[in-house]
Design a protein around this motif. Structure first.
Motif, short mmCIF file in Angstrom:
data_model
loop_
_atom_site.label_atom_id
_atom_site.label_comp_id
_atom_site.label_asym_id
_atom_site.label_seq_id
_atom_site.Cartn_x
_atom_site.Cartn_y
_atom_site.Cartn_z
N ARG A 121 0.87 -1.02 0.04
CA ARG A 121 0.01 0.12 -0.01
C ARG A 121 1.01 1.10 -0.03
N LEU A 122 2.01 1.11 0.91
CA LEU A 122 2.90 2.19 0.93
C LEU A 122 3.46 2.43 -0.62
N GLN A 123 3.99 1.47 -0.98
CA GLN A 123 4.38 1.71 -2.62
C GLN A 123 3.37 2.26 -3.81
N SER A 124 2.26 1.85 -3.41
CA SER A 124 1.11 2.34 -4.23
C SER A 124 0.94 3.84 -3.98
N GLY A 125 0.76 4.08 -2.90
CA GLY A 125 0.62 5.49 -2.39
C GLY A 125 1.78 6.58 -2.98
N ALA A 165 -7.97 9.78 -2.76
CA ALA A 165 -8.77 8.76 -2.18
C ALA A 165 -8.22 7.38 -2.26
N GLY A 166 -8.27 6.64 -1.14
CA GLY A 166 -7.56 5.50 -0.93
C GLY A 166 -6.37 5.70 -0.07
N LEU A 167 -5.92 6.43 -0.38
CA LEU A 167 -4.30 6.50 0.14
C LEU A 167 -4.38 6.97 1.84
N ALA A 220 -15.12 4.74 9.47
CA ALA A 220 -14.90 5.43 10.87
C ALA A 220 -13.84 6.51 10.67
N THR A 221 -13.39 7.32 12.03
CA THR A 221 -12.28 8.06 11.91
C THR A 221 -11.13 7.30 11.61
N ALA A 222 -10.86 6.03 12.33
CA ALA A 222 -9.58 5.41 12.20
C ALA A 222 -10.06 3.87 11.68
N ALA A 223 -11.03 3.46 11.15
CA ALA A 223 -11.24 2.27 10.85
C ALA A 223 -12.21 2.16 9.52
N ASN A 224 -12.35 1.00 8.70
CA ASN A 224 -13.17 0.82 7.80
C ASN A 224 -14.40 0.35 8.42
N VAL A 225 -15.57 0.12 7.63
CA VAL A 225 -17.04 -0.38 7.97
C VAL A 225 -17.39 -1.33 7.19
N GLY A 278 -11.51 8.47 1.77
CA GLY A 278 -11.41 7.31 2.67
C GLY A 278 -10.08 6.56 2.45
N VAL A 279 -9.79 5.85 3.35
CA VAL A 279 -8.41 5.13 3.24
C VAL A 279 -8.82 3.60 3.20
N ALA A 280 -8.10 2.92 2.08
CA ALA A 280 -8.28 1.58 1.60
C ALA A 280 -7.34 0.84 2.66
N GLY A 281 -8.07 0.56 4.01
CA GLY A 281 -7.31 -0.32 4.98
C GLY A 281 -6.87 -1.59 4.44
N VAL A 282 -5.81 -1.99 5.26
CA VAL A 282 -4.98 -3.33 4.90
C VAL A 282 -6.02 -4.38 5.30
N CYS A 283 -6.77 -4.17 6.51
CA CYS A 283 -7.71 -5.30 6.88
C CYS A 283 -8.76 -5.49 6.16
N ARG A 284 -9.24 -4.23 5.70
CA ARG A 284 -10.51 -4.22 4.59
C ARG A 284 -9.93 -5.03 3.41
N GLY A 285 -8.99 -4.82 3.01
CA GLY A 285 -8.46 -5.42 1.74
C GLY A 285 -8.45 -7.09 2.07
N VAL A 286 -7.84 -7.47 3.20
CA VAL A 286 -8.02 -8.90 3.60
C VAL A 286 -9.41 -9.22 3.65
#
Lengths: 281, 281
Positions: free
Chosen positions: B52-56, B141-143, B183-188, B205-213
């Motif tokens: 994700r860091l590389q993509s950003g 978006a997503g970053l 959420a402020t620090a989580a995906n839903v 929004g942030v494309a969270g790593v756990c969201r991706g999993v």
């Protein structure tokens, strides 16, 4: 790269030797800044810069250093440097991990000294339209806050552009609704039907200190502008608190010669402060 | 306040003793970050965080440190700490005054060690709706970038709220178009008609790593959700890479009991990584 000599660092009302890695400027851009001209060892419009900082701090609930202390420190740096640019950044202090601002920590702030930018071309600026569009966020509109990735992306458009476009001096930005807002580091004024107008900043953009001075001095109006309105304008200039009024000569295919109203606006600004007396116009 | 012991600072592939006041993280939030769980001395999903860091970094044209060096440094800090949170911030190096990124300076980056957050309430989270709305900016978006004033403002809503609302654990955010984002620090994630759905993040929004999993593990769908859709959902959970899946029990007037599908999702995530095995569910 600037050397550490160009910086003075503070926490609250005390000078410090280094930057706390936990302060929230680094993590979240959780701060505000002011970019100020230094002329003859003094800072034009210090009171306006400080007032904008206070207004931003109230909206973000950010604690500022003592006003008198900050003014003394800035004045000392200006006095030493005589001619240049002084940049002040106030970041929210450390608050642990997470977005909650927590109890109001002392501001972690810095003053940085920079050389004056190279003189603008005497024939007027060449502008381009940026492809980057500004997001509409009324909660942050008008503030000179430290969340500036949009400006970084916009400015990168012509740093890397083809050789034929490399000579753009600045870029104009629209918001995502297609309204003209500003340049990457300046506000914009246009002359239409004999009246100066500048974009309203209720949705995005920075309410520049020089813009504020000129709204008063020119009796200008805040309005909604499209790219077509700018193209059809009789005159266009950019402005900021470092360089004053910068007449625009080109924007894509459009050309303007220096309009008498722009020359008059420059003389007016020179009357407001000697830092901005036009050299020849 | 975290002590300096909790931080390691780097420029490119070298450890350094202090932070350069000219780096662009402080001035512009010109950087990216990752917040990672440490469990048993290891970092779950390091490869996903780095990807994700590389993509950003590609989208922002930001230089990263050497991947193997960063992995070794992070692993050493995780090994020493055993259980906690490791935060990595990569800021763009100094480039003088002005938004132009200039030549690619070495990344100025840091690793910070934090304690695990307090355990979530076993009965499930209590959420509130935030009044703060997220601006729509597809370019960012997503970053997981460091321009986070919107999250700071949103999180401040209930830090200072009336006593009756002080017990909210997290807040849900809509964008300015009224779509639920995160959420402020989580995906839903929401369960609707037997299917897990999570907001599409094309605008913010942030494309969270756990969201991706979980998109993979649950066969979930990205979609557009309104607050009414969330209210009508059969189950709701938040997720992030530090805490895994957090079932939601309350949102304003709405109540949910733990849904079998949520319990199953937690077991699934525990199968993916032992850091996220649910204690009792």
């Amino acid at each position: 790269m600037s050397t550490p000599d160009h910086f003075r660092l503070y926490v609250g009302d005390a000078a410090v030797a280094g930057i706390d890695p936990a302060h929230r400027g680094i993590a979240y851009g959780d701060g505000l800044f002011e970019t100020m001209r230094v002329h003859g060892g003094a800072i034009p419009w210090w009171d306006r810069h400080w007032a904008r900082l206070q207004s931003g701090a109230a909206r973000l609930d950010l604690r500022l250093p003592d006003a008198a202390f900050a003014a003394r420190e800035a004045a000392a740096m200006a006095q030493a440097g005589r001619e240049g640019v002084l940049k002040l950044i106030c970041s929210r202090g450390p608050g642990g991990r997470g977005y909650a601002p927590g109890p109001q920590a002392d501001s972690h702030w810095q003053l940085a000294w920079h050389l004056l930018p190279v003189a603008a071309p005497s024939e007027g600026l060449t502008l381009r339209w940026c492809a980057t569009r500004l997001a509409r966020q009324p909660l942050l509109a008008g503030l000179k806050h430290c969340n500036r990735l949009e400006q970084v992306l916009a400015r990168a458009e012509w740093a890397d552009a083809a050789a034929s476009e490399r000579d753009a001096d600045e870029g104009l930005l629209c918001d995502t609704a297609g309204h003209v807002i500003c340049a990457t580091a300046a506000n914009v004024f246009v002359l239409r039907a004999g009246r100066w107008e500048t974009p309203a900043l209720a949705q995005c953009g920075v309410a520049g200190v020089c813009r504020g001075v000129l709204l008063d001095a020119l009796g200008a109006q805040e309005t909604v502008l499209t790219p077509g309105d700018v193209d059809a304008a009789d005159a266009v200039f950019l402005c900021n608190a470092v360089r004053g009024i910068l007449p625009v000569a080109r924007l894509a295919q459009r050309r303007w010669t220096l309009h008498p109203a722009t020359a008059q606006a420059r003389r007016l600004l020179g009357d407001v402060h000697p830092a901005f007396v036009p050299e020849i116009s």
